[in-house]
Write a protein that holds these residues in place. Sequence first.
Motif, PDB file in Angstrom:
ATOM      1  N   ALA A   9      27.438  41.042  18.510  1.00 42.73           N
ATOM      2  CA  ALA A   9      27.952  41.200  17.137  1.00 42.73           C
ATOM      3  C   ALA A   9      27.585  39.974  16.310  1.00 42.73           C
ATOM      4  CB  ALA A   9      29.465  41.398  17.165  1.00 42.73           C
ATOM      5  N   ARG A  10      26.418  39.985  15.741  1.00 44.75           N
ATOM      6  CA  ARG A  10      26.008  38.838  14.944  1.00 44.75           C
ATOM      7  C   ARG A  10      26.602  38.903  13.541  1.00 44.75           C
ATOM      8  NH1 ARG A  10      22.037  39.416  11.136  1.00 44.75           N
ATOM      9  NH2 ARG A  10      20.998  41.443  11.020  1.00 44.75           N
ATOM     10  N   SER A  11      26.558  37.792  12.846  1.00 49.30           N
ATOM     11  CA  SER A  11      27.007  37.746  11.449  1.00 49.30           C
ATOM     12  C   SER A  11      25.834  38.083  10.533  1.00 49.30           C
ATOM     13  CB  SER A  11      27.543  36.352  11.119  1.00 49.30           C
ATOM     14  OG  SER A  11      26.517  35.387  11.275  1.00 49.30           O
ATOM     15  N   GLY A  12      26.106  38.133   9.251  1.00 48.68           N
ATOM     16  CA  GLY A  12      25.028  38.239   8.269  1.00 48.68           C
ATOM     17  C   GLY A  12      24.520  39.630   7.982  1.00 48.68           C
ATOM     18  N   SER A  13      25.321  40.661   8.218  1.00 46.31           N
ATOM     19  CA  SER A  13      24.894  42.015   7.892  1.00 46.31           C
ATOM     20  C   SER A  13      24.666  42.170   6.394  1.00 46.31           C
ATOM     21  CB  SER A  13      25.945  43.022   8.355  1.00 46.31           C
ATOM     22  OG  SER A  13      25.646  44.309   7.875  1.00 46.31           O
ATOM     23  N   ARG A  14      23.566  42.788   6.032  1.00 44.02           N
ATOM     24  CA  ARG A  14      23.248  42.989   4.610  1.00 44.02           C
ATOM     25  C   ARG A  14      23.736  44.340   4.103  1.00 44.02           C
ATOM     26  NH1 ARG A  14      17.067  40.588   3.936  1.00 44.02           N
ATOM     27  NH2 ARG A  14      17.513  38.483   4.718  1.00 44.02           N
ATOM     28  N   GLY A  15      23.621  45.371   4.950  1.00 43.55           N
ATOM     29  CA  GLY A  15      23.992  46.712   4.503  1.00 43.55           C
ATOM     30  C   GLY A  15      25.484  46.860   4.270  1.00 43.55           C
ATOM     31  N   VAL A  16      26.292  46.287   5.171  1.00 46.42           N
ATOM     32  CA  VAL A  16      27.749  46.325   5.052  1.00 46.42           C
ATOM     33  C   VAL A  16      28.240  44.910   5.372  1.00 46.42           C
ATOM     34  CG1 VAL A  16      29.901  47.373   5.817  1.00 46.42           C
ATOM     35  CG2 VAL A  16      27.792  48.724   5.847  1.00 46.42           C
ATOM     36  N   VAL A  17      28.738  44.227   4.381  1.00 48.97           N
ATOM     37  CA  VAL A  17      29.136  42.826   4.540  1.00 48.97           C
ATOM     38  C   VAL A  17      30.252  42.699   5.578  1.00 48.97           C
ATOM     39  CG1 VAL A  17      30.072  40.810   3.357  1.00 48.97           C
ATOM     40  CG2 VAL A  17      28.426  42.286   2.191  1.00 48.97           C
ATOM     41  N   ASN A  18      30.061  41.782   6.533  1.00 47.86           N
ATOM     42  CA  ASN A  18      31.066  41.514   7.572  1.00 47.86           C
ATOM     43  C   ASN A  18      31.486  42.767   8.323  1.00 47.86           C
ATOM     44  OD1 ASN A  18      31.187  38.727   6.994  1.00 47.86           O
ATOM     45  ND2 ASN A  18      32.664  39.090   5.354  1.00 47.86           N
ATOM     46  N   LYS A  19      30.531  43.676   8.548  1.00 46.09           N
ATOM     47  CA  LYS A  19      30.905  44.982   9.096  1.00 46.09           C
ATOM     48  C   LYS A  19      31.513  44.894  10.497  1.00 46.09           C
ATOM     49  CE  LYS A  19      26.265  46.178  10.823  1.00 46.09           C
ATOM     50  NZ  LYS A  19      25.151  47.157  10.693  1.00 46.09           N
ATOM     51  N   ASN A  20      31.094  43.930  11.298  1.00 48.08           N
ATOM     52  CA  ASN A  20      31.575  43.888  12.676  1.00 48.08           C
ATOM     53  C   ASN A  20      33.069  43.618  12.786  1.00 48.08           C
ATOM     54  OD1 ASN A  20      29.118  44.446  14.030  1.00 48.08           O
ATOM     55  ND2 ASN A  20      28.429  42.360  13.642  1.00 48.08           N
ATOM     56  N   ILE A  21      33.648  42.966  11.766  1.00 48.41           N
ATOM     57  CA  ILE A  21      35.094  42.710  11.789  1.00 48.41           C
ATOM     58  C   ILE A  21      35.801  43.381  10.610  1.00 48.41           C
ATOM     59  CG2 ILE A  21      35.065  40.606  13.164  1.00 48.41           C
ATOM     60  CD1 ILE A  21      34.976  39.001  10.593  1.00 48.41           C
ATOM     61  N   ARG A  22      35.108  44.249   9.927  1.00 49.03           N
ATOM     62  CA  ARG A  22      35.738  45.007   8.841  1.00 49.03           C
ATOM     63  C   ARG A  22      36.739  46.005   9.416  1.00 49.03           C
ATOM     64  NH1 ARG A  22      32.503  48.138   3.957  1.00 49.03           N
ATOM     65  NH2 ARG A  22      34.110  49.660   3.452  1.00 49.03           N
ATOM     66  N   GLN A  23      37.832  46.198   8.728  1.00 50.28           N
ATOM     67  CA  GLN A  23      38.860  47.120   9.213  1.00 50.28           C
ATOM     68  C   GLN A  23      38.374  48.562   9.169  1.00 50.28           C
ATOM     69  OE1 GLN A  23      41.191  44.759  10.779  1.00 50.28           O
ATOM     70  NE2 GLN A  23      42.407  46.575  10.293  1.00 50.28           N
ATOM     71  N   LEU A  24      38.526  49.243  10.273  1.00 52.01           N
ATOM     72  CA  LEU A  24      38.282  50.680  10.375  1.00 52.01           C
ATOM     73  C   LEU A  24      39.569  51.272  10.924  1.00 52.01           C
ATOM     74  CD1 LEU A  24      36.437  53.197  10.325  1.00 52.01           C
ATOM     75  CD2 LEU A  24      35.756  52.614  12.665  1.00 52.01           C
ATOM     76  N   GLY A  25      40.275  52.015  10.097  1.00 57.85           N
ATOM     77  CA  GLY A  25      41.606  52.445  10.501  1.00 57.85           C
ATOM     78  C   GLY A  25      42.510  51.232  10.597  1.00 57.85           C
ATOM     79  N   ASN A  26      43.128  51.054  11.748  1.00 57.47           N
ATOM     80  CA  ASN A  26      44.096  49.962  11.899  1.00 57.47           C
ATOM     81  C   ASN A  26      43.573  48.798  12.730  1.00 57.47           C
ATOM     82  OD1 ASN A  26      44.003  51.163  14.377  1.00 57.47           O
ATOM     83  ND2 ASN A  26      46.220  51.450  14.593  1.00 57.47           N
ATOM     84  N   LYS A  27      42.244  48.726  12.899  1.00 55.85           N
ATOM     85  CA  LYS A  27      41.692  47.634  13.694  1.00 55.85           C
ATOM     86  C   LYS A  27      40.272  47.302  13.223  1.00 55.85           C
ATOM     87  CE  LYS A  27      42.316  49.914  17.538  1.00 55.85           C
ATOM     88  NZ  LYS A  27      42.766  51.233  17.078  1.00 55.85           N
ATOM     89  N   PRO A  28      39.774  46.122  13.547  1.00 57.43           N
ATOM     90  CA  PRO A  28      38.403  45.787  13.167  1.00 57.43           C
ATOM     91  C   PRO A  28      37.396  46.613  13.956  1.00 57.43           C
ATOM     92  CG  PRO A  28      39.343  44.060  14.531  1.00 57.43           C
ATOM     93  CD  PRO A  28      40.457  45.002  14.212  1.00 57.43           C
ATOM     94  N   LEU A  29      36.242  46.843  13.354  1.00 57.46           N
ATOM     95  CA  LEU A  29      35.210  47.666  13.983  1.00 57.46           C
ATOM     96  C   LEU A  29      34.896  47.200  15.402  1.00 57.46           C
ATOM     97  CD1 LEU A  29      33.078  49.909  13.722  1.00 57.46           C
ATOM     98  CD2 LEU A  29      31.561  48.238  12.640  1.00 57.46           C
ATOM     99  N   LEU A  30      34.806  45.909  15.590  1.00 58.05           N
ATOM    100  CA  LEU A  30      34.505  45.325  16.898  1.00 58.05           C
ATOM    101  C   LEU A  30      35.462  45.797  17.991  1.00 58.05           C
ATOM    102  CD1 LEU A  30      33.051  43.023  18.602  1.00 58.05           C
ATOM    103  CD2 LEU A  30      34.858  41.517  17.754  1.00 58.05           C
ATOM    104  N   ALA A  31      36.713  46.019  17.626  1.00 55.20           N
ATOM    105  CA  ALA A  31      37.740  46.336  18.620  1.00 55.20           C
ATOM    106  C   ALA A  31      37.490  47.658  19.329  1.00 55.20           C
ATOM    107  CB  ALA A  31      39.116  46.360  17.963  1.00 55.20           C
ATOM    108  N   TYR A  32      36.858  48.609  18.647  1.00 55.75           N
ATOM    109  CA  TYR A  32      36.644  49.926  19.253  1.00 55.75           C
ATOM    110  C   TYR A  32      35.785  49.825  20.513  1.00 55.75           C
ATOM    111  CZ  TYR A  32      38.813  51.966  15.164  1.00 55.75           C
ATOM    112  OH  TYR A  32      39.724  52.302  14.194  1.00 55.75           O
TER     113      TYR A  32
END
Length: 235
Positions: A9-32
Amino acid sequence: MKRLCTICARSGSRGVVNKNIRQLGNKPLLAYSILQARASKLFQTIAVSSDCDEILNAAHKWGVDYLIKRPKPLAADNAPKVPAIKHCLVSVEELTGETFDIIVDLDVTSPLRYVSDITDVVRLLETRQISNVITGTPAHHSPYFNIVEIDNQGTVKLSKPLAKPIICRQDTPKCYDLNASIYAWQRGALLKNQTIFNDDTILYIMPMERSVDIDSELDFQLVELLMSKRGKDIE
């Protein structure tokens, strides 16, 4: 049989900013991916690799075993993924003193996979005794029928024309989109090669509704919709 799950899970996403830790539902994307790896009960060790302390802190919160700080050259926009997975494997083995037989990488941006997809991929890899398994989904478009290229003269041609033109899409050879969901290797095959393709690589096919790879805001919204319709986070 010792198995390692890597989650890169690297930083610096251009398409979706901070997507790896962005909230999806009730948890960050990474958590899934972390929770799916844990729920599969396949792995002695789960490790997250990142160049970003914020991502690593989030991974720690969700219960991974090892946090691997990725060197900047392996986290650049144009850096391939396989070297990052190798770095994570070697780092964990140095930290643990163990040697892992099977390495499974779960892509953070593909949270719609089922836990059963992970177990099925690993079973396929181990029972067939092949180098690696990758995942994909039936392609919506075909290079034999409706994917085109523009040549140097500016004219349009089919990407893969056949001697006998195909009239109906249903008659085209089967093609698949790689969905960047699950990659599984025998240890030796991962360390030996720089790409995901080997002479004996096998494709595990997943349906479209579990194959959305988040590269854009539209992808993120689609995953949110599909996740809400599913009714539960992890299956």
